[in-house]
Write an enzyme that holds these catalytic residues in place. Structure first.
Site, short mmCIF file in Angstrom:
data_model
loop_
_atom_site.label_atom_id
_atom_site.label_comp_id
_atom_site.label_asym_id
_atom_site.label_seq_id
_atom_site.Cartn_x
_atom_site.Cartn_y
_atom_site.Cartn_z
N HIS A 176 3.71 -2.32 3.20
CA HIS A 176 3.68 -0.94 2.70
C HIS A 176 4.93 -0.61 1.90
O HIS A 176 6.03 -1.01 2.28
CB HIS A 176 3.51 0.04 3.85
CG HIS A 176 2.14 0.01 4.46
ND1 HIS A 176 1.74 -0.97 5.35
CD2 HIS A 176 1.05 0.81 4.27
CE1 HIS A 176 0.48 -0.77 5.69
NE2 HIS A 176 0.04 0.30 5.05
N HIS A 208 -5.79 9.28 0.67
CA HIS A 208 -5.74 8.41 1.85
C HIS A 208 -6.69 8.85 2.97
O HIS A 208 -6.38 8.74 4.15
CB HIS A 208 -4.31 8.31 2.39
CG HIS A 208 -3.98 6.98 3.00
ND1 HIS A 208 -4.19 6.70 4.33
CD2 HIS A 208 -3.46 5.86 2.45
CE1 HIS A 208 -3.79 5.47 4.59
NE2 HIS A 208 -3.36 4.92 3.45
N ASP A 242 0.81 -1.21 0.00
CA ASP A 242 0.00 0.00 0.00
C ASP A 242 0.86 1.27 0.00
O ASP A 242 2.05 1.23 0.31
CB ASP A 242 -0.91 0.04 1.23
CG ASP A 242 -2.09 -0.90 1.11
OD1 ASP A 242 -2.15 -1.69 0.14
OD2 ASP A 242 -2.96 -0.86 2.00
N ASP A 243 0.20 2.38 -0.32
CA ASP A 243 0.74 3.74 -0.15
C ASP A 243 1.91 4.07 -1.08
O ASP A 243 2.70 4.97 -0.80
CB ASP A 243 1.16 4.00 1.30
CG ASP A 243 -0.01 3.88 2.26
OD1 ASP A 243 -1.16 3.76 1.79
OD2 ASP A 243 0.21 3.90 3.48
N HIS A 276 -5.85 3.14 -4.50
CA HIS A 276 -5.84 3.24 -3.04
C HIS A 276 -6.32 4.62 -2.57
O HIS A 276 -5.87 5.11 -1.54
CB HIS A 276 -4.42 2.95 -2.52
CG HIS A 276 -4.36 2.68 -1.03
ND1 HIS A 276 -5.26 1.89 -0.37
CD2 HIS A 276 -3.47 3.12 -0.09
CE1 HIS A 276 -4.93 1.82 0.91
NE2 HIS A 276 -3.87 2.57 1.11
#
Length: 283
Positions: free
Chosen positions: A237, A146, A91-92, A142
């Site tokens: 991540h 956020h 992620d991210d 995603h």
């Protein structure tokens, strides 16, 4: 005399029962007030705590497991359990401090993974996005910046998804099929909207908790092996905040790959694990 004694005993029993019920009600009320205070202040359980508590969602207490049952084929926590396959997800991304190091390790071990990109970051670092795609990895959506999806209005939620889709599809030659909400948080109505618009929502059943307090590689590996099973979707991540080094993730990844392969697992992308296309069909 005996009759009076019986009446006295009955009275004492009633008083004891009343006091016990009052004490239980008071304890329950305190617990409810505490939970309300946590929710109202914007606090939330950590991802690891969510796993321990059946992944309860803040917004309406619908568990991830129930969402998976309610939206078969559109909401996933894992793949088939009868195949010894697992999917690595990050992620991210993209983050110039961390994502290239993750990509270097995956390339060295000839492993493909799935990267969930934040729209604002993809916009700033298109070259990293192109590299992710060029090296055979799958790209997912995603959100734009956020936010906690479950707290957004329908229009704000839609914009988070569409803006990111537009950014990514300008950089790589497809619209991502997979969507992962930040923190795994979505309302049932949002899952239904995602399904109706051709998205597949993918959370996870293995949490590395690599985002929490810059853990060591030993802690990260231990976290992942706790719930690892055939069909698992592993959360890690490839990007973080300014206070996050994610050095533990980088150090743990080669060890994780080696361990999985030694145990006979095949490491695959989400399209392979879930037997779905990486590309969303435009309706």
């Amino acid at each position: 005399m005996l009759q009076r004694l019986n009446k006295l005993l009955i009275s004492l029993l009633f008083i004891a029962t009343f006091l016990t019920s009052a004490a239980e009600l008071n304890a329950s009320s305190k617990a409810n007030v505490k939970m309300a205070a946590i929710t109202d202040s914007g606090g939330s359980l950590s991802q690891a705590d969510k796993a321990k508590t059946g992944k309860k969602r803040r917004s309406d207490s619908v568990s991830w497991v129930k969402l998976q049952k309610r939206y078969p084929g559109a909401y996933f926590l894992n793949g088939p359990r009868h195949k010894k396959e697992v999917a690595l997800t990050f992620d991210d991304a993209p983050d110039p401090r961390i994502t290239p190091a993750i990509l270097d390790i995956l390339a060295k071990h000839h492993v493909q993974a799935t990267f969930f990109l934040v729209g604002t970051r993809a916009e700033k670092h298109p070259e990293i996005v192109k590299r992710i795609h060029r090296e055979g990895h799958v790209i997912g959506n995603h959100s734009y910046n956020h936010k906690v999806m479950s707290k957004l209005s329908p229009n704000d939620f839609h914009r988070q998804v569409w803006r990111t889709d537009a950014i990514i599809s300008r950089i790589i030659p497809y619209h991502p099929h997979f969507f992962r909400p930040p923190y795994g948080e979505m309302q049932p109505g949002q899952v239904a909207w995602a399904k109706n618009n051709g998205y597949i929502v993918v959370n996870w059943d293995v949490d590395s908790a690599d985002w929490k307090n810059n853990p060591t590689s030993t802690v990260i590996l231990r976290n992942m092996h706790k719930t690892l099973r055939p069909g698992s979707i592993i959360l890690q991540h490839a990007g973080g905040g300014t206070a996050q080094s994610l050095s533990g993730t980088i150090e743990a990844l080669p060890q994780l790959i080696a361990s999985l392969q030694q145990k006979g697992y095949r490491i695959v992308t989400l399209p392979e694990l879930l037997e779905q296309s990486a590309e969303r069909r435009i309706r």
